[in-house]
Scaffold this active site. Structure first.
Site, mmCIF file in Angstrom:
data_model
loop_
_atom_site.group_PDB
_atom_site.id
_atom_site.type_symbol
_atom_site.label_atom_id
_atom_site.label_comp_id
_atom_site.label_asym_id
_atom_site.label_seq_id
_atom_site.Cartn_x
_atom_site.Cartn_y
_atom_site.Cartn_z
ATOM 1 N N GLU A 184 44.895 38.665 52.828
ATOM 2 C CA GLU A 184 43.852 38.034 53.638
ATOM 3 C C GLU A 184 44.500 36.982 54.535
ATOM 4 O OE1 GLU A 184 40.676 36.326 51.290
ATOM 5 O OE2 GLU A 184 39.472 35.938 53.084
ATOM 6 N N GLU A 210 31.760 40.684 49.459
ATOM 7 C CA GLU A 210 30.951 39.649 48.786
ATOM 8 C C GLU A 210 29.740 39.271 49.639
ATOM 9 O OE1 GLU A 210 33.352 36.420 47.195
ATOM 10 O OE2 GLU A 210 34.399 37.802 45.862
ATOM 11 N N GLU A 263 39.214 43.004 44.138
ATOM 12 C CA GLU A 263 39.805 41.659 44.043
ATOM 13 C C GLU A 263 39.800 41.297 42.572
ATOM 14 O OE1 GLU A 263 38.333 38.423 46.460
ATOM 15 O OE2 GLU A 263 37.948 39.792 48.137
HETATM 16 O O1 AHR Z 1 40.698 35.930 47.242
HETATM 17 C C1 AHR Z 1 40.108 34.757 47.688
HETATM 18 C C2 AHR Z 1 38.613 34.912 47.966
HETATM 19 O O2 AHR Z 1 37.943 35.187 46.766
HETATM 20 C C3 AHR Z 1 38.201 36.059 48.860
HETATM 21 O O3 AHR Z 1 38.297 35.726 50.199
HETATM 22 C C4 AHR Z 1 36.769 36.276 48.469
HETATM 23 O O4 AHR Z 1 36.365 37.610 48.654
HETATM 24 C C5 AHR Z 1 36.725 35.861 47.012
HETATM 25 O O5 AHR Z 1 35.674 35.022 46.738
#
Ligand code: AHR
Length: 484
Positions: A27, A174, A290
């Site tokens: 990210e 999310e 994730e």
């Molecule tokens: O991985 C960090 C953050 O955690 C991501 O951006 C989000 O999708 C999650 O809450």
């Protein structure tokens, strides 16, 4: 030393272990993309077209399988057009989630160059929260259309005449939180809309819907009325217990118990998906896209944290869980590959090292693409930890042509375990092994000492048709055993 036993059921295949369970996630957050991957072509750090060579090499050795980008929360604010064309003309934007500014130097072409360099399938997470179906439809056309349109010409002008191969498209991230604070019903309506314009069946893509807990997932699938519009349902699993490197015995065990809570979620959500699949169950799977340890001392806002043997073992036991649910878990992406949260690689300027978690993945690598086998484990239970018992050992097994491959973790902090491995209706001839351990559960690698935690040889021995192996305290061991 305590003893344990595992019996592998050769006649009880669970399913093929999808290599994508060894997937990853990057990210635009902290030093993950900037510095961790992207240094730019003019950097003094050796690079190939701006992507650092040392990191690409370490990722190539590991085999990334599938890589998710550009977020995370960032995905639902990202405008893909910001990241194409001449770099010096790309706009500079505020990253509203992670306290930084984006120069957009790392965009679609750079991401795809990384995927091609390390031979990973691409997983793009699209913008639902602040984007439109048209934008996502056009991003897809820009990337993958093989004909002659304004967008495919633009891609060629930007240096890529032939289409990119992008197998996975996430419809938001999310969306119950940073992706728009929606209700499951609201999201389901948007999911249907976006999916309509992506035309995944015609394009041969897999779509990923955003899940949460069982309640949200139930309402989402109920509102969609079926599962035919999605291929994977995403759930996230972060866990913690105590500080990254300073933790009590109790916190050590609690971290393992927190990690393992994912197994119950996988079981419940798999039942739910199968219920909504009705008469033709088994097509739709889970993407744990994730997951990992999120320590309370992760630096703000870049979420950099130390990575110890304890973290690596928590990853090893979850990789076992994914294998044991190979009929349902089709993808898993640890968060995040480099310099953020449970990273596999960390950097400090020009220096780079592999974390203990990197080695847990290496240990598990031979499972990829093999058939997971059911096994029966007999071992002591520890605890209670938060009111529940914790098994002393974690195991998963897979079949190879002339044998079986097993990964086993001894969670005990101070006691070794001798484990006897048997196959039902078969005999094991001999075995070789690898082991991940160190002198302390909080052992870590860093720029100064990059090899304190790494793989060493293990010595499983043949014993009359079975294999006996010693698992030192706080260790993960892989055994490759040959059948007679
Ligand atoms: O991985 C960090 C953050 O955690 C991501 O951006 C989000 O999708 C999650 O809450």
């Amino acid at each position: 030393m305590s003893s344990a036993g595992v019996r592998i059921l050769l006649d009880e295949p669970i399913g093929t272990i999808n290599p994508n369970i060894h997937g990853h996630f990057i990210e635009h957050l902290g030093r993950c993309v900037d510095e961790g991957i992207w240094v730019g072509p003019d950097s003094a750090i050796p690079n190939r077209d701006g992507i650092r060579s040392d990191v690409a090499e370490a990722l190539g050795e590991l085999g990334l399988e599938v890589l998710r980008w550009p977020g995370g929360c960032f995905a639902d604010q990202y405008d893909w057009r910001d990241g194409i064309g001449p770099r010096e003309q790309r706009p500079r934007r505020r990253n509203i989630w992670w306290g930084k500014e984006e120069d957009n130097a790392f965009g679609t072409h750079e991401f795809m160059a990384l995927c091609e360099m390390v031979n990973a399938s691409a997983y793009i997470c699209g913008n639902v929260g602040s984007g439109t179906p048209r934008e996502m439809m056009e991003w897809l056309e820009y990337c993958t259309y093989d004909g002659d349109t304004t967008l495919s010409r633009l891609r060629a002008e930007n240096g890529r005449p032939e289409p990119f191969d992008i197998a996975f498209w996430g419809i938001g991230n999310e969306n119950w939180g940073c992706g728009g604070n929606m209700s499951p019903e609201q999201y389901a309506r948007l999911f249907r809309l976006f999916e309509t314009y992506l035309q995944p069946r015609a394009e041969g893509l897999q779509t990923i819907a955003c899940g949460l807990d069982h309640g949200w997932n139930h309402r989402l699938l109920d509102e969609l009325g079926c599962t035919r519009r999605l291929d994977l349902l995403s759930i996230h699993h972060y866990y913690k217990a105590g500080h990254s490197t300073e933790f009590t015995e109790q916190e050590y065990y609690r971290l393992m118990a927190e990690a393992l809570k994912l197994e119950a979620r996988i079981i419940r959500d798999t039942h739910l998906i199968r219920f909504f699949e009705g008469d033709s169950p088994g097509r739709v799977g889970l993407a744990i896209d994730e997951w990992g340890v999120w320590h309370p001392d992760a630096e703000q806002p870049g979420l950099y944290q130390r990575n110890t043997l304890r973290d690596a073992l928590s990853a090893a036991i979850l990789l076992d869980v994914f294998n044991r649910h190979a009929d349902s878990v089709q993808m898993a992406n640890i968060a995040q590959t480099i310099n953020v949260l449970q990273a596999l690689i960390q950097t400090d300027g020009a220096r780079m090292w592999r974390t203990p978690t990197y080695w847990a993945y290496m240990l598990h690598k031979p499972h990829r693409g093999r058939c997971a086998l059911r096994s029966v484990l007999e071992c002591e239970q520890m605890g209670p930890v938060d009111g529940r018992s914790l098994p002393l050992v974690s195991v998963s097994a897979s079949r190879r042509d002339d044998g079986v491959f097993l990964t086993m973790t001894n969670l005990h902090l101070s006691e070794a375990v001798e484990i006897e491995v048997q196959v039902v209706d078969g005999r094991l001839a001999d075995a070789v092994g690898d082991m991940l351990t160190a002198d302390a559960a909080n052992a870590t690698n860093d720029a100064g000492e990059s090899d304190r935690v790494r793989l060493a040889e293990a010595y499983p021995r043949a014993a009359g048709g079975s294999i006996v192996c010693e698992l030192p305290p706080v260790s993960a061991v892989a055994v490759d055993a040959r059948l007679y």
